[in-house]
Design a protein around this motif. Structure first.
Motif, PDB file in Angstrom:
ATOM      1  N   GLY A 130       0.821  -1.213   0.000  1.00 40.27           N
ATOM      2  CA  GLY A 130       0.000   0.000   0.000  1.00 40.27           C
ATOM      3  C   GLY A 130       0.847   1.251   0.000  1.00 40.27           C
ATOM      4  O   GLY A 130       0.418   2.316  -0.465  1.00 40.27           O
ATOM      5  N   LEU A 131       2.070   1.146   0.535  1.00 43.58           N
ATOM      6  CA  LEU A 131       2.935   2.324   0.696  1.00 43.58           C
ATOM      7  C   LEU A 131       4.390   1.876   0.771  1.00 43.58           C
ATOM      8  O   LEU A 131       4.689   0.816   1.328  1.00 43.58           O
ATOM      9  CB  LEU A 131       2.561   3.041   2.008  1.00 43.58           C
ATOM     10  N   ILE A 132       5.259   2.733   0.221  1.00 45.91           N
ATOM     11  CA  ILE A 132       6.717   2.537   0.399  1.00 45.91           C
ATOM     12  C   ILE A 132       7.249   3.758   1.141  1.00 45.91           C
ATOM     13  O   ILE A 132       6.855   4.887   0.829  1.00 45.91           O
ATOM     14  CB  ILE A 132       7.443   2.458  -0.971  1.00 45.91           C
ATOM     15  N   ILE A 133       8.141   3.525   2.091  1.00 43.89           N
ATOM     16  CA  ILE A 133       8.893   4.654   2.660  1.00 43.89           C
ATOM     17  C   ILE A 133      10.344   4.450   2.234  1.00 43.89           C
ATOM     18  O   ILE A 133      10.981   3.461   2.618  1.00 43.89           O
ATOM     19  CB  ILE A 133       8.776   4.737   4.194  1.00 43.89           C
ATOM     20  N   GLN A 134      10.814   5.346   1.392  1.00 42.44           N
ATOM     21  CA  GLN A 134      12.190   5.224   0.867  1.00 42.44           C
ATOM     22  C   GLN A 134      13.211   5.275   2.006  1.00 42.44           C
ATOM     23  O   GLN A 134      13.037   6.002   2.985  1.00 42.44           O
ATOM     24  CB  GLN A 134      12.461   6.360  -0.128  1.00 42.44           C
ATOM     25  N   GLU A 135      14.268   4.563   1.799  1.00 43.49           N
ATOM     26  CA  GLU A 135      15.356   4.437   2.767  1.00 43.49           C
ATOM     27  C   GLU A 135      15.844   5.784   3.329  1.00 43.49           C
ATOM     28  O   GLU A 135      15.680   6.838   2.705  1.00 43.49           O
ATOM     29  CB  GLU A 135      16.535   3.754   2.089  1.00 43.49           C
ATOM     30  N   ALA A 136      16.504   5.719   4.498  1.00 41.59           N
ATOM     31  CA  ALA A 136      17.099   6.884   5.147  1.00 41.59           C
ATOM     32  C   ALA A 136      17.949   7.645   4.128  1.00 41.59           C
ATOM     33  O   ALA A 136      18.932   7.112   3.613  1.00 41.59           O
ATOM     34  CB  ALA A 136      17.954   6.424   6.316  1.00 41.59           C
ATOM     35  N   THR A 137      17.554   8.867   3.856  1.00 41.92           N
ATOM     36  CA  THR A 137      18.219   9.683   2.838  1.00 41.92           C
ATOM     37  C   THR A 137      18.766  10.902   3.558  1.00 41.92           C
ATOM     38  O   THR A 137      18.027  11.593   4.277  1.00 41.92           O
ATOM     39  CB  THR A 137      17.195  10.033   1.725  1.00 41.92           C
ATOM     40  N   CYS A 138      20.063  11.126   3.404  1.00 39.89           N
ATOM     41  CA  CYS A 138      20.740  12.037   4.330  1.00 39.89           C
ATOM     42  C   CYS A 138      20.575  13.512   3.967  1.00 39.89           C
ATOM     43  O   CYS A 138      20.649  13.896   2.803  1.00 39.89           O
ATOM     44  CB  CYS A 138      22.212  11.659   4.460  1.00 39.89           C
ATOM     45  N   ILE A 139      20.376  14.323   4.992  1.00 43.11           N
ATOM     46  CA  ILE A 139      20.134  15.764   4.800  1.00 43.11           C
ATOM     47  C   ILE A 139      21.430  16.566   4.707  1.00 43.11           C
ATOM     48  O   ILE A 139      21.403  17.751   4.410  1.00 43.11           O
ATOM     49  CB  ILE A 139      19.266  16.319   5.943  1.00 43.11           C
ATOM     50  N   SER A 140      22.576  15.923   5.006  1.00 43.62           N
ATOM     51  CA  SER A 140      23.865  16.636   4.880  1.00 43.62           C
ATOM     52  C   SER A 140      24.969  15.614   4.643  1.00 43.62           C
ATOM     53  O   SER A 140      24.842  14.451   5.053  1.00 43.62           O
ATOM     54  CB  SER A 140      24.176  17.428   6.155  1.00 43.62           C
ATOM     55  N   ARG A 141      26.032  16.052   4.017  1.00 39.35           N
ATOM     56  CA  ARG A 141      27.159  15.136   3.785  1.00 39.35           C
ATOM     57  C   ARG A 141      27.734  14.657   5.111  1.00 39.35           C
ATOM     58  O   ARG A 141      28.108  13.505   5.273  1.00 39.35           O
ATOM     59  CB  ARG A 141      28.267  15.857   2.991  1.00 39.35           C
ATOM     60  N   GLU A 142      27.800  15.575   6.090  1.00 42.47           N
ATOM     61  CA  GLU A 142      28.437  15.253   7.380  1.00 42.47           C
ATOM     62  C   GLU A 142      27.620  14.242   8.177  1.00 42.47           C
ATOM     63  O   GLU A 142      28.156  13.538   9.016  1.00 42.47           O
ATOM     64  CB  GLU A 142      28.584  16.521   8.244  1.00 42.47           C
ATOM     65  N   GLY A 143      26.307  14.191   7.932  1.00 44.01           N
ATOM     66  CA  GLY A 143      25.435  13.327   8.737  1.00 44.01           C
ATOM     67  C   GLY A 143      25.263  11.940   8.162  1.00 44.01           C
ATOM     68  O   GLY A 143      24.417  11.172   8.622  1.00 44.01           O
ATOM     69  N   ARG A 144      26.096  11.585   7.139  1.00 43.58           N
ATOM     70  CA  ARG A 144      25.897  10.286   6.482  1.00 43.58           C
ATOM     71  C   ARG A 144      26.361   9.117   7.348  1.00 43.58           C
ATOM     72  O   ARG A 144      27.334   9.219   8.073  1.00 43.58           O
ATOM     73  CB  ARG A 144      26.681  10.235   5.158  1.00 43.58           C
ATOM     74  N   LEU A 145      25.650   8.032   7.142  1.00 40.70           N
ATOM     75  CA  LEU A 145      25.954   6.786   7.836  1.00 40.70           C
ATOM     76  C   LEU A 145      27.015   6.001   7.073  1.00 40.70           C
ATOM     77  O   LEU A 145      27.745   5.192   7.628  1.00 40.70           O
ATOM     78  CB  LEU A 145      24.645   5.992   7.863  1.00 40.70           C
ATOM     79  N   SER A 146      27.052   6.239   5.767  1.00 38.20           N
ATOM     80  CA  SER A 146      28.067   5.576   4.947  1.00 38.20           C
ATOM     81  C   SER A 146      28.351   6.499   3.767  1.00 38.20           C
ATOM     82  O   SER A 146      27.532   7.368   3.441  1.00 38.20           O
ATOM     83  CB  SER A 146      27.561   4.215   4.456  1.00 38.20           C
ATOM     84  N   GLY A 147      29.490   6.283   3.148  1.00 39.80           N
ATOM     85  CA  GLY A 147      29.929   7.171   2.060  1.00 39.80           C
ATOM     86  C   GLY A 147      29.100   7.028   0.799  1.00 39.80           C
ATOM     87  O   GLY A 147      29.252   7.834  -0.129  1.00 39.80           O
TER      88      GLY A 147
END
Ligand SMILES: Cc1cc2nc3c(=O)[nH]c(=O)nc-3n(C[C@H](O)[C@H](O)[C@H](O)COP(=O)(O)O)c2cc1C
Ligand code: SF4
Length: 356
Positions: free
Chosen positions: A53-70
């Motif tokens: 019924g719905l997809i929630i797209q993966e964690a998408t980062c709001i800043s380069r510094e706040g990324r979980l991975s490169g």
């Protein structure tokens, strides 16, 4: 499966069933630019074709510094909107609405010393994570980055936004008073930053736009989770997706015969206290489980995460009474780094081929 396959109205949006595919980061398909690749688009198209019924797209980062991975997907600059729009179009062309999860990893970011509400250190996957207390100026900057990301998500055509407020990341760190020991207003009111982010995104989008949050049920206790949920509802958020908070939380005392994960019990307890839609997640493996969670807890939507990674057609197969496949609950999920090695998917595809 009467409830699971009944439609649901989320603000102005008609969802064809109660199955939501929650955010699932899949690294290796983007790169240091954080831009969308053809593989990301194909992945979301296939998920949408599978009938949720719905997809929630993966964690998408709001800043380069706040990324979980490169190689995490990004929404920190306008040049990223065009690629994100292609994911939206791919989902919409298959008749599936899509939200995006906006994320900042805080202390869990890739840097050596990262932003955190207070000075704090911990370990993640055997690596020391060192957090430095944010200045008031840094808090305002991050808030602005969330708001700008919200404006971009709206421009890209997402049907809604989920603010990432759990799983050890920045807003979760603010919510949790074991990590947030600030003496200022952001410490006295642990929900303050999340609420300011919400209000900023609301002002940058529209009153009709759907904006919700993924919250920890126990942050660190269930009473905290309930209090945060009520504050979010009072502020005007449109839905709550309830998951785990920072680790080391006190799990709620689910009755011994409660047949699902404690976090689902937490979502049900939160649902009793709020009027807005609540989503529940974790280890919902079969259509029977999903129907049971909806009926027993009263939540409105169920998230099927790894089940869909194993079998993109999980919702369609469940509706038709076919084998949906099974996640094998590996100690470290392979999907993040190498989807081709997911043993649950390999097994499911082998079985499907054998059945012809
Ligand atoms: C590969 C992978 C990536 C994930 N990425 C995210 C993410 O981007 N954001 C988030 O809030 N949770 C993320 N999660 C957690 C899932 O959304 C979900 O809560 C978790 O997998 C439990 O649900 P399940 O048992 O249905 O898989 C991820 C989980 C996995 C396995
Ligand atoms: S089977 Fe293993 S690799 Fe595949 S989705 Fe489940 S946990 Fe992840």
């Amino acid at each position: 499966m009467e409830t699971l396959f009944s439609p649901f109205r989320l603000k102005g949006l008609e969802l064809k069933n109660r199955i939501c595919v929650p955010p699932l980061v899949c690294y290796t398909w983007s790169d240091d630019t954080g831009r969308v690749s053809e593989k990301n688009i194909a992945h979301y198209r296939a998920i949408a074709q599978g009938g949720p019924g719905l997809i929630i797209q993966e964690a998408t980062c709001i800043s380069r510094e706040g990324r979980l991975s490169g190689d995490q997907l990004g929404i920190w600059e306008d040049g990223q909107i065009e690629g994100l729009k292609k994911i939206v179009d791919a989902a919409h062309n298959e008749g599936c609405p899509i939200f995006i999860q906006l994320h900042h990893a805080g202390i869990m970011s890739i840097g050596e010393e990262n932003l955190c509400p207070s000075d704090y250190s911990c370990e993640k996957n055997g690596k020391a994570k060192i957090g430095r207390a944010m200045t008031e100026e840094e808090i305002q900057q991050v808030k602005q980055q969330f708001v700008e990301a919200g404006r971009r998500a709206f421009a890209a055509g997402y049907d809604g936004i989920e603010i990432h407020g759990c799983h050890q990341y920045l807003l979760c760190q603010f919510f949790n008073t074991r990590i947030n020991r600030r003496q200022d207003a952001y410490g006295r009111e642990p929900s303050r930053l999340a609420l300011e982010v919400y209000r900023g995104i609301r002002a940058a989008t529209s009153p009709d736009y759907i904006i919700g949050i993924r919250l920890g049920a126990f942050e660190p206790t269930l009473a905290d989770g309930i209090a945060h949920a009520r504050e979010m509802e009072a502020a005007g958020l449109d839905f709550l997706d309830i998951s785990y908070g920072f680790n080391g939380e006190d799990e709620p005392a689910a009755p011994p015969d409660f047949p699902y994960k404690d976090v689902i019990y937490g979502a049900g307890e939160i649902k009793k206290q709020v009027g807005i839609p609540v989503f529940a997640v974790n280890s919902i493996r079969s259509a029977e489980d999903a129907e049971g969670v909806l009926r027993e807890t009263g939540v409105d939507m169920v998230d099927i995460g790894r089940g869909v990674l194993v079998n993109y057609d999980w919702a369609k197969d469940a509706a038709a009474g076919r084998d949906t496949g099974r996640c094998l609950d590996c100690k470290a999920c392979q999907w993040r780094i190498n989807p081709a090695k997911c043993p649950g998917r390999i097994l499911h595809e082998r079985r499907r081929t054998e059945k012809g």
